[in-house]
Design a protein around this motif. Structure first.
Motif, short mmCIF file in Angstrom:
data_model
loop_
_atom_site.label_atom_id
_atom_site.label_comp_id
_atom_site.label_asym_id
_atom_site.label_seq_id
_atom_site.Cartn_x
_atom_site.Cartn_y
_atom_site.Cartn_z
N VAL A 177 45.50 -19.10 -23.39
CA VAL A 177 45.53 -17.65 -23.19
C VAL A 177 46.97 -17.14 -23.12
N VAL A 178 47.83 -17.84 -22.37
CA VAL A 178 49.22 -17.36 -22.23
C VAL A 178 50.09 -17.73 -23.43
N HIS A 179 49.48 -18.33 -24.44
CA HIS A 179 50.17 -18.51 -25.72
C HIS A 179 49.64 -17.54 -26.78
N GLY A 180 48.98 -16.48 -26.32
CA GLY A 180 48.61 -15.40 -27.22
C GLY A 180 47.23 -15.49 -27.82
N MET A 181 46.41 -16.44 -27.40
CA MET A 181 45.09 -16.60 -28.01
C MET A 181 44.07 -15.70 -27.32
N ASN A 182 44.24 -14.42 -27.52
CA ASN A 182 43.35 -13.42 -26.91
C ASN A 182 43.48 -12.11 -27.66
N GLY A 183 42.53 -11.22 -27.42
CA GLY A 183 42.54 -9.91 -28.05
C GLY A 183 41.47 -9.04 -27.42
N ALA A 184 41.02 -8.01 -28.13
CA ALA A 184 40.04 -7.10 -27.57
C ALA A 184 39.08 -6.61 -28.65
N VAL A 185 37.87 -6.26 -28.22
CA VAL A 185 36.84 -5.69 -29.07
C VAL A 185 36.46 -4.32 -28.50
N LEU A 186 36.40 -3.32 -29.38
CA LEU A 186 35.95 -1.99 -29.00
C LEU A 186 34.52 -1.81 -29.48
N VAL A 187 33.61 -1.53 -28.55
CA VAL A 187 32.22 -1.24 -28.88
C VAL A 187 31.96 0.22 -28.51
N LEU A 188 31.91 1.08 -29.51
CA LEU A 188 31.69 2.51 -29.26
C LEU A 188 30.23 2.78 -28.92
N PRO A 189 29.98 3.68 -27.95
CA PRO A 189 28.60 4.06 -27.65
C PRO A 189 27.93 4.66 -28.88
N LYS A 190 26.60 4.54 -28.96
CA LYS A 190 25.87 5.07 -30.10
C LYS A 190 26.16 6.56 -30.30
N ALA A 191 26.24 7.29 -29.21
CA ALA A 191 26.46 8.73 -29.29
C ALA A 191 27.93 9.11 -29.32
N GLY A 192 28.83 8.13 -29.40
CA GLY A 192 30.26 8.42 -29.41
C GLY A 192 30.80 8.63 -28.02
N LEU A 193 32.10 8.85 -27.93
CA LEU A 193 32.75 9.08 -26.64
C LEU A 193 32.38 10.46 -26.10
N LYS A 194 32.23 10.53 -24.77
CA LYS A 194 31.94 11.80 -24.09
C LYS A 194 32.96 12.03 -22.99
N ASP A 195 33.26 13.31 -22.73
CA ASP A 195 34.18 13.63 -21.64
C ASP A 195 33.44 13.60 -20.31
N ASP A 196 34.09 14.03 -19.24
CA ASP A 196 33.48 13.96 -17.92
C ASP A 196 32.33 14.94 -17.74
N GLN A 197 32.18 15.88 -18.68
CA GLN A 197 31.07 16.83 -18.64
C GLN A 197 29.96 16.45 -19.61
#
Length: 270
Positions: free
Chosen positions: A74-94
């Motif tokens: 892990v500390v030699h860079g063997m990591n990353g990230a996955v973005l899983v968007l909600p079906k309805a897309g991003l929503k604000d606090d309202q």
């Protein structure tokens, strides 16, 4: 990036020229070890894995071959990230749809590089040769570098991220091994999902927040002034001395003196 309900299929290749086994633990996946057991490949092997993205959010993935090899990989860079968007897309606090014009991923990495008796970084003929020395530095829990984008300065200067005044930018930030404290100098987290839980209501108007060890977070900001912004971890020792900083160059539009202006230029105190 995928959407909630999508299937993710990947092929992990471990070239025969490698010396060590590898695998992937997907924090976004459902099942024991996050696919780590099902993706274990020795040098000269490859494997195909498929998993369903059932939970929306931002998630870390990393190599986890077992024992001390897990943090070492892990500390030699063997990591990353996955973005899983909600079906309805991003929503604000309202609960209203949240639009963004562009997105950037900041992968934060801590390194633990051994030094010789003269204080110079050591060189090794191959990765496994550094294992013992690396572990000694890692056991101290004090990184020699904490960087954005894989290397010190990787997202600064000519390599800075870019945006325009009036644009809303989605930023994704991961740290697979230790906490980080994001802050946008001259801006704010308009909408912040500190733990990457994109299906939940975001926090609003934050000055800084925490990316927990082994997680990824997200935030949006609408740029209102032109100029070069600094995005950093607000552990300022790590940001200034170890490299945990990035730049965003924002152009277009005019400076708004109502938001900020120099009322009087520096002058000698009378």
């Amino acid at each position: 990036m995928v959407h909630e309900g999508d299937y993710v299929e990947l092929t992990l290749v471990n070239p025969k020229t490698n010396q060590l086994p590898h695998n992937i633990d997907f924090h976004a996946a459902t099942g024991a070890l996050g696919g780590g057991e099902l993706t274990m490949v020795q040098p000269g092997e490859q494997v195909v894995l498929r998993w369903k993205a059932t939970k929306p959010g931002t998630f870390v993935y990393h190599c986890a071959p077992g024992g001390q090899m897990i943090p070492w990989h892990v500390v030699h860079g063997m990591n990353g990230a996955v973005l899983v968007l909600p079906k309805a897309g991003l929503k604000d606090d309202q609960g209203k749809p949240l639009h963004y014009d562009r997105a950037y991923y900041i992968g934060e990495q801590d390194y633990y590089l051994p030094k010789d008796a003269d204080g110079k970084y050591k060189r090794y003929p191959d990765p496994i040769s550094s294992f013992g020395d690396d572990l000694k530095v890692m056991e101290g829990l004090i990184p020699t570098h904490v960087v954005f984008g894989g290397a010190k300065g990787a997202l600064t200067g000519d390599n800075a991220m870019t945006a325009k005044v009036g644009e809303t930018v989605l930023f994704l930030h991961s740290q697979a091994n230790r906490p980080s404290y994001p802050h946008l100098i001259g801006g704010h987290g308009d909408y912040v999902w500190e733990r990457g839980n994109l299906a939940d209501k975001p926090a609003t108007g934050l000055e800084s927040w925490v990316i927990a060890a082994g997680s990824a977070g997200a935030f949006t900001y609408k740029f209102k002034q032109p100029g070069t912004y600094v995005y950093l971890s607000h552990n300022l020792i790590e940001a200034i001395m170890l490299g945990a900083a990035a730049h965003i160059k924002v152009d277009g539009g005019k400076w708004d003196n109502d938001l900020m202006m120099q009322v009087a230029k520096p002058a000698a105190i009378q």
